[in-house]
Design an enzyme around this catalytic site. Structure first.
Site, PDB file in Angstrom:
ATOM      1  CB  SER A 335       7.562  -7.624   7.693  1.00 24.90           C
ATOM      2  OG  SER A 335       7.835  -6.854   6.538  1.00 24.90           O
ATOM      3  CG  ASP A 336       9.288  -0.984   7.798  1.00 24.71           C
ATOM      4  OD1 ASP A 336       8.602  -0.362   8.626  1.00 24.71           O
ATOM      5  OD2 ASP A 336       9.723  -0.475   6.756  1.00 24.71           O
ATOM      6  CE  LYS A 337       2.315   1.337   6.704  1.00 24.21           C
ATOM      7  NZ  LYS A 337       2.425   2.033   5.384  1.00 24.21           N
ATOM      8  CB  THR A 338       6.991   2.298   4.760  1.00 23.14           C
ATOM      9  OG1 THR A 338       5.900   2.778   5.532  1.00 23.14           O
ATOM     10  CG2 THR A 338       7.254   3.233   3.592  1.00 23.14           C
TER      11      THR A 338
END
Length: 594
Positions: A335-338
């Site tokens: 998963s991407d963080k931001t």
């Protein structure tokens, strides 16, 4: 320039070309843009600058495509045969199962298609352009390659642009790249192999200008933009095969052959025993029908439909029903963080001023929360160093907070919005401070200097407030404020230790300082900031984790699914966020920093 020639231009790596060559290829003028006649010709030859939803198949065809499965073929065949044998109840149940499956799939995919089509409407806006030297405001759909677009803070980029002139231009590209920090734009050519997120000399459709000004040439419009490519990918229809669907297809094919073989054998054996061929045929058909597992597709469809319904409640688009099974088979989630694991909202969580640490409560841009000391809300009257630090963050700032329908957002830089929010938590009122300390001049943030500065009228003298990286600010300071607000000699060691402590917590640290200048000074230059600053304090901001994301990670872990976080942050910041979310508690779920 013909439409064919314009379309060929999309093959160019615009970020790799000089400004002059871009203008020459587009046959545009860097000063006055296109003429109205040329723009009109290109508008006639090219499709409008808008995303077009893919032409959908007829509803009946999409409905019947839901029946395109081997097991459904068997069900339909058995339903027809049982109807031929006048077994109306059995035939109705069998055909009802098939139609129910088709209806559920049709309804779900229609919802998904409608959600995807909404992307085409999300980039429609207005644009300010120069045509033959005259400034005009036109609909974004009227833009053509070669148009000269003017950009300023708050504008939405209406087409893929190649900036030719920038003045501290910063663009929020989070919708395209996922990165929450605005990108500082420039006009120089880059390497040909520069990744999309690293093309700092391009501005893409749908992104938002958060700061500064600039002008750029339109290089791509409509479906040829980066957003258009995403839209096209989302609309592609591909045959979806999942492990379960492949097994069901194989099982259905094998079962079909077995059933037909048994029916043929039964028919042949009956004829050999000299039974009536009509009776033998009925018996063979009855055998075939009874061998078909009518409940299997019904159970599969209902199970998948329940999964789709649950996903829809979480605002997730599931385009194809079998995709639920693939999601259920996942063992690793990257998963991407931001904006995915985090809220995509910067929040000040800690302040260090006058040698004292002040934790800050509350999240997002809502000015609800407290600045605490020893567990109690701080009184700014007895914390002058903290007051100066907050005031500097509020005044050396080009962003503001906006509230609509109870939702607070930062207009401009998210980090600057966090500084405004924390100052308001302490009771500072932006309008009153700006009236008392009116701004006279500004030095915008420049990446080579790593700071921003503003000049204010503080009769009978004038003040310069500066904010930026700790490295850029500390080396320009000679003094610092102590806890009582008195200036004393600068000791950088405890300040650097405090900054390092914040960084280990995942905070992005901003340093703030001021300088008193004569009342006769009406502007500021970079030379005014080179030395003689008084250090005011540090403010540590963070993009906090989503509470629901933390719960989701715990649920994934309990289900045996590994979660890996993908981010471009510094290793310490990424590790701190991962720790808050419970990602790095086991070796099975490491953090990847990309």
């Amino acid at each position: 320039m013909t439409a064919t020639n314009v379309e060929k231009l999309v093959e160019h790596s615009w970020h790799h070309l000089s400004v002059e060559k871009v203008a020459r290829l587009l046959e545009s003028d860097l000063e006055i843009g296109l003429s109205s006649d040329v723009a009109a010709e290109r508008a006639e030859e090219l499709a409008p600058n808008q995303l077009t939803a893919q032409k959908q198949q007829s509803a009946w065809l999409r409905f019947f495509q839901q029946l395109n499965q081997p097991l459904i073929y068997i069900l339909l065949a058995s339903g027809i045969v049982t109807a031929f044998l006048k077994e109306w109840i059995d035939s109705g149940v069998i055909l009802g199962v098939a139609l129910t499956k088709a209806t559920i799939g049709f309804v779900q995919e229609s919802k998904a298609e409608n959600a995807i089509a909404a992307l085409a409407k999300s980039v429609a806006t207005e644009a300010t352009i120069l045509r033959h030297g005259q400034k005009q405001v036109v609909s974004s759909s009227e833009l053509v390659p070669g148009d000269l677009v003017l950009l300023s803070s708050g504008d939405k980029v209406s087409a893929d642009l190649r900036p030719i002139e920038v003045r501290d231009l910063q663009v929020d590209e989070s919708a395209l790249t996922g990165e929450s920090v605005p990108v500082q734009k420039q006009s120089q050519a880059l390497e040909a192999d520069a990744a999309l997120a690293d093309r700092t000399n391009m501005a893409y459709t749908g992104s938002l200008v958060t700061f500064g000004q600039g002008r750029g040439l339109v290089v791509n419009i409509g479906e040829m933009t980066e957003t258009g490519h995403i839209s096209q990918l989302m609309q592609q229809c591909t045959t979806l095969e999942t492990p379960l669907s492949r097994k069901i297809d194989k099982f259905s094919t094998t079962l079909l052959y077995v059933i037909l073989g048994l029916a043929a054998f039964t028919f042949a054996a009956g004829i050999a025993q000299r039974f009536s061929w009509v009776e033998v045929f009925k018996a063979s058909v009855a055998l075939a029908v009874s061998a078909i597992p009518e409940g299997l597709p019904a159970i599969l469809t209902v199970t998948l439909a329940i999964g789709v319904s649950r996903m829809a409640k979480q605002h997730a688009i599931i385009r194809k029903l079998p995709a639920i099974e693939t999601l259920g088979s996942a063992t690793v989630i990257c998963s991407d963080k931001t904006g995915t694991l985090t809220e995509n909202q910067m929040t000040v969580q800690e302040i260090d001023a006058g040698g004292r640490r002040y934790p800050v409560s509350g999240g997002g841009y809502v000015p609800d929360g407290e600045i605490c000391v020893n567990g109690h809300s701080v009184d700014l009257a007895i914390a002058p160093a903290l007051y100066e630090c907050l005031q500097a963050g509020l005044l050396c700032n080009d962003s503001y907070l906006d509230v609509q329908d109870g939702n607070w957002t930062a207009i401009g830089s998210r980090t600057e919005g966090a500084l405004v929010a924390v100052a308001q938590k302490a009771g500072l009122i932006t309008e009153k401070l700006e009236e008392a300390l009116s701004r006279l001049d500004t030095l915008p943030f420049e990446s080579q200097f790593q700071y921003m500065a503003t000049l204010h009228d503080d009769r009978p003298e004038r003040l310069i407030y500066v904010k930026g990286s700790i490295e850029a600010i500390l080396k320009r300071c000679r003094q610092m404020l102590d806890e009582e607000g008195e200036a004393r000699s600068l000791n950088p060691v405890p300040i650097e230790q405090a900054a390092d402590r914040m960084t280990k917590k995942g905070l992005r640290v901003l340093a703030l300082a001021k300088k008193v200048v004569p009342a006769s000074q009406s502007s500021i230059e970079y030379s005014d900031i080179e030395q003689g600053l008084t250090f005011l304090g540090l403010q540590g901001t963070i993009d906090p984790p989503r509470p629901e994301a933390i719960q989701a990670i715990q649920a994934c872990r309990s289900a045996g699914i590994q979660v890996k976080m993908m981010t471009g942050d510094r290793a310490k910041t990424a590790a701190a966020i991962a720790h808050q979310m419970g990602l790095n508690q086991t070796q099975e779920a490491p953090v990847f920093v990309a």
